[in-house]
Design an enzyme around this catalytic site. Structure first.
Site, PDB file in Angstrom:
ATOM      1  N   HIS A 134       1.746   4.200  -2.969  1.00 15.98           N
ATOM      2  CA  HIS A 134       1.513   5.789  -2.735  1.00 15.98           C
ATOM      3  C   HIS A 134       3.245   6.227  -3.425  1.00 15.98           C
ATOM      4  O   HIS A 134       3.230   7.518  -3.800  1.00 15.98           O
ATOM      5  CB  HIS A 134       1.861   6.364  -1.458  1.00 15.98           C
TER       6      HIS A 134
ATOM      7  N   HIS B 190       3.195   6.413  -6.516  1.00 11.81           N
ATOM      8  CA  HIS B 190       2.971   8.285  -7.073  1.00 11.81           C
ATOM      9  C   HIS B 190       3.890   8.934  -7.131  1.00 11.81           C
ATOM     10  O   HIS B 190       3.737   9.962  -8.123  1.00 11.81           O
ATOM     11  CB  HIS B 190       1.679   7.987  -6.541  1.00 11.81           C
TER      12      HIS B 190
ATOM     13  N   HIS C 292       0.974  -0.880  -0.097  1.00  9.81           N
ATOM     14  CA  HIS C 292      -0.003  -0.166   0.082  1.00  9.81           C
ATOM     15  C   HIS C 292       1.016   1.166   0.271  1.00  9.81           C
ATOM     16  O   HIS C 292       0.482   1.940  -0.659  1.00  9.81           O
ATOM     17  CB  HIS C 292      -1.014  -0.110   1.385  1.00  9.81           C
ATOM     18  N   GLU C 293       1.884   1.176   1.045  1.00 10.29           N
ATOM     19  CA  GLU C 293       2.621   2.485   1.235  1.00 10.29           C
ATOM     20  C   GLU C 293       3.472   2.821  -0.122  1.00 10.29           C
ATOM     21  O   GLU C 293       3.742   3.911  -0.822  1.00 10.29           O
ATOM     22  CB  GLU C 293       3.324   2.675   2.560  1.00 10.29           C
TER      23      GLU C 293
END
Length: 676
Positions: free
Chosen positions: A472, A475, A468-469
């Site tokens: 990010h 991105h 998940h991190e």
């Protein structure tokens, strides 16, 4: 000279030289950088040339770069490596920064120039990104008081000062409560059911505190291990109640009055700016647009999931009664019996999976997946300084071997680090005037630490958290924008979770797992039979998980989407907000709001719903990949465009360009087993 002001830093890729400065350097550096930034603003205002995009909008977005760098370093340390001195400094500089921010948005002459450019935008021949920067700049000023009277501007300044200090105090109280509690066990019989890694971890914690026996804490790896595996129900209850009572006790760290003051000030601020509520103010610039749309979205999902949630808990309750004679299932029983039922129903447990998820191998697997999707690689760089020995640094390179980003990882809990997991940056990427300033991105987590005998082996939940991190981080690292203000995660909050939640999907795919899920002792790739169990178990208790997340979203909206009158009792208000979502009895002495850092310390006020909102997006997006192949190059290239665009394009337009249509809920409801 203050080393923080000696910029750009003469370090590899201009990364922060952590060893060169001390906590004492920050306040004077911030004060000096504020003065320099004020001079830059004054130069824009005093410019005798007619307002243009370059001499006003672009000049404004490039101003204060030194201040941004210093504050990013400081507040990242305040989250990941804090101490009393840093916390004291944070309390001192936050009002200064709030005041400076207001000095900018409430500067009439500056706004006059911005408005002139905005009113004549057709004459400037702007590209799409410049148009978006102009729109967001103009909206930032109008949404933050540029049109207010002088009296109201003064009021706004006071509100913002108070809010910045209250938010910091809220987080400090939660961290202090988390750090101070210990469950000290000296009788080995009380450890029944716990796996070796949890006992080893607790023994190391006791040694660190100069105690005999074992110590369990409220930090997640320790807390969750105990809740999942400890047979002693009374001790699970004790630890659960301690966690639920964080900042809700009769001491100087109680957050109840802080919450009342924060929500009241946010409401006053929204009213001052012409909005009905804080949520109306926030959501105007989000994909959802309005509180009503958010509430309709949450209530629709609740309606579809609550019966499944009740069935989930009923099945656990029946199992607990049958096996242990438990007459009423309580929250401190949840993780314990969920683990047992999962083991029995799917013949699957975290302990069986963990040997296949050695932290370093998992990280390399995440890197391999990114390489397959986006043609990038991650190369360790030990020359770049870090703020703690646990932190590792990687250069991110594109297919031509050019370095396009710097990536920091910080994985283990410690006293100076707040709970949870997050992605942050030391600098966003930009490409201005032929100069590529590469992004410097970090992910910070609290994973199970290695012990004397074993490396860090992740639970499946920790595995998905890392991915998940990392989503990010991608991105931020893949940013390909002119302006730092529009790079990477500088997007709507209800869009920002799409890239992160999208990456979690790869934790369930055999083709992806084969890249990294190898037994840390034997090197054996995770068997297909185990992968089948992971996939089958993915829907386990999903009704409960969905209703739980929805309850947090509704609590957030209860604090921020209503006309605030005097709230006497925080706990009673929370109970009312949770109505219709709860499947466990209320536990006296515990409260969610007083430790709900996402909305009272982080940036998620009126935005917690975005986790579910983004789940709809990520399930729909990954369904598209599944149709074409999870590493399909053409699909990945389209998704990469979505990532590299940052905040330069409206998020719904970006999504439709990728998917060919607006997102639909069906893929999510099928994924969690609510729809067939």
């Amino acid at each position: 000279m203050n080393p923080l002001l000696d910029q750009p830093f003469s370090t590899p890729f201009q990364t922060p030289p952590f060893s060169k400065f001390s906590t004492a350097d920050f306040k004077p550096a911030i004060e000096k950088a504020i003065e320099e930034a004020k001079e830059e603003i004054k130069a824009i205002v005093d410019n005798t040339a007619s307002p243009s995009f370059e001499n006003t909008i672009e000049a404004l977005t490039l101003s204060g770069e030194k201040l941004d760098r210093i504050t990013s370093i400081f507040f990242n340390l305040n989250s990941a490596e804090t101490n009393k001195e840093i916390q004291k400094t944070a309390q001192e500089v936050s009002p200064l920064l709030s005041e400076f921010s207001n000095d900018i948005v409430l500067n009439e002459n500056l706004f006059s120039r911005i408005k002139s450019v905005y009113d004549h935008k057709e004459s400037f021949n702007l590209n799409e990104e410049q148009q978006e920067l102009l729109r967001k700049t103009f909206r930032r000023f109008t949404r933050n008081g540029a049109n207010l009277s002088e009296e109201d501007k003064t009021t706004l300044r006071e509100i913002d000062k108070k809010l910045s200090k209250l938010s910091l105090q809220f987080g400090e109280n939660v961290l202090a409560e988390t750090n101070d509690y210990q469950l000290h066990i000296t009788n080995q019989a009380d450890l029944a059911g716990l796996p070796d890694y949890a006992m080893d971890m607790a023994q190391q914690e006791a040694e660190k505190r100069g105690l005999e026996g074992w110590v369990f804490t409220l930090h997640m790896p320790s807390y969750l291990a105990f809740q999942k595996f400890a047979d002693q129900r009374e001790l699970r209850e004790k630890l659960y109640k301690a966690s639920g009572a964080k900042a809700f006790q009769d001491n100087e760290r109680n957050n109840e009055n802080i919450i009342k003051e924060i929500v009241s000030l946010r409401y006053q601020r929204a009213q001052l700016l012409g909005y009905k509520t804080h949520a109306d103010f926030v959501l105007e610039e989000r994909m959802a647009k309005s509180p009503q749309k958010v509430l309709d979205f949450l209530n629709d999902l609740l309606e579809q999931s609550i019966e499944f949630a009740k069935k989930d808990i009923q099945s656990l309750a029946e199992y607990a009664e049958k096996t242990d004679g438990i007459k009423e299932l309580m929250p401190w029983d949840h993780a314990y019996y969920a683990e047992k039922v999962k083991k029995e129903q799917f013949d699957l447990s975290d302990e069986e999976l963990k040997p296949y998820f050695e932290l370093n191998a998992v990280l390399q697997g995440a890197f391999s997946i990114a390489q397959k999707l986006y043609d990038i690689s991650f190369v360790p760089n030990q020359q770049i300084e870090t703020y703690h020995p646990d932190v590792k640094v990687f250069e991110v390179k594109d297919s031509t071997n050019e370095t396009i980003g710097i990536f920091y990882t910080d994985f283990f809990p410690r006293e100076g680090k707040r709970a949870g997991a997050w992605m942050t940056n030391y600098r966003n990427g930009s490409k201005m005037n032929g100069v590529h300033k590469i992004p410097q991105i970090s992910i910070v987590c609290n994973f199970t630490q290695p012990t004397k005998d074993k490396p860090s082996l992740l639970t499946f939940n920790e595995l998905t958290t890392l991915f998940h991190e990392f989503g990010h981080a991608l991105h931020g690292l893949l940013a390909n924008t002119q302006y730092e203000a529009l790079a990477g995660t500088q997007v709507s909050w209800d869009f920002v979770e799409l890239p992160s939640q999208f990456m979690e999907n790869y934790c369930y795919e055999p083709e992806a797992l084969a890249l990294f899920a190898k037994h840390y002792e034997t090197g054996e790739v995770i068997p297909q039979a185990l992968i089948d169990k992971i996939i089958a178990a993915a829907q386990f208790l999903e009704g409960y998980q969905m209703s739980r997340q929805i309850s947090f979203g509704k609590l957030d909206m209860a604090w921020h989407a209503v006309e605030i009158s005097d709230i006497e009792d925080v706990d009673a208000y929370e109970i009312k907000a949770f109505e219709g979502t709860q499947v466990y009895p209320k536990v006296e002495g515990t409260n969610m709001s007083t430790a709900f850092s996402h909305i009272f310390q982080g940036g998620y006020s009126s935005g917690y719903y975005s986790y579910k909102w983004a789940e709809v997006l990520d399930a729909d997006a990954f369904d598209y990949f599944k149709q074409n192949g999870i590493f399909d190059k053409a699909t990945a290239n389209k998704f990469k465009t979505l990532l590299t665009s940052g905040g330069t394009v409206d998020p719904m337009v970006l999504y439709k360009n990728f998917r060919g249509r607006e997102p639909q809920q069906d893929a999510l409801l099928k994924r969690v087993g609510i729809k067939s």
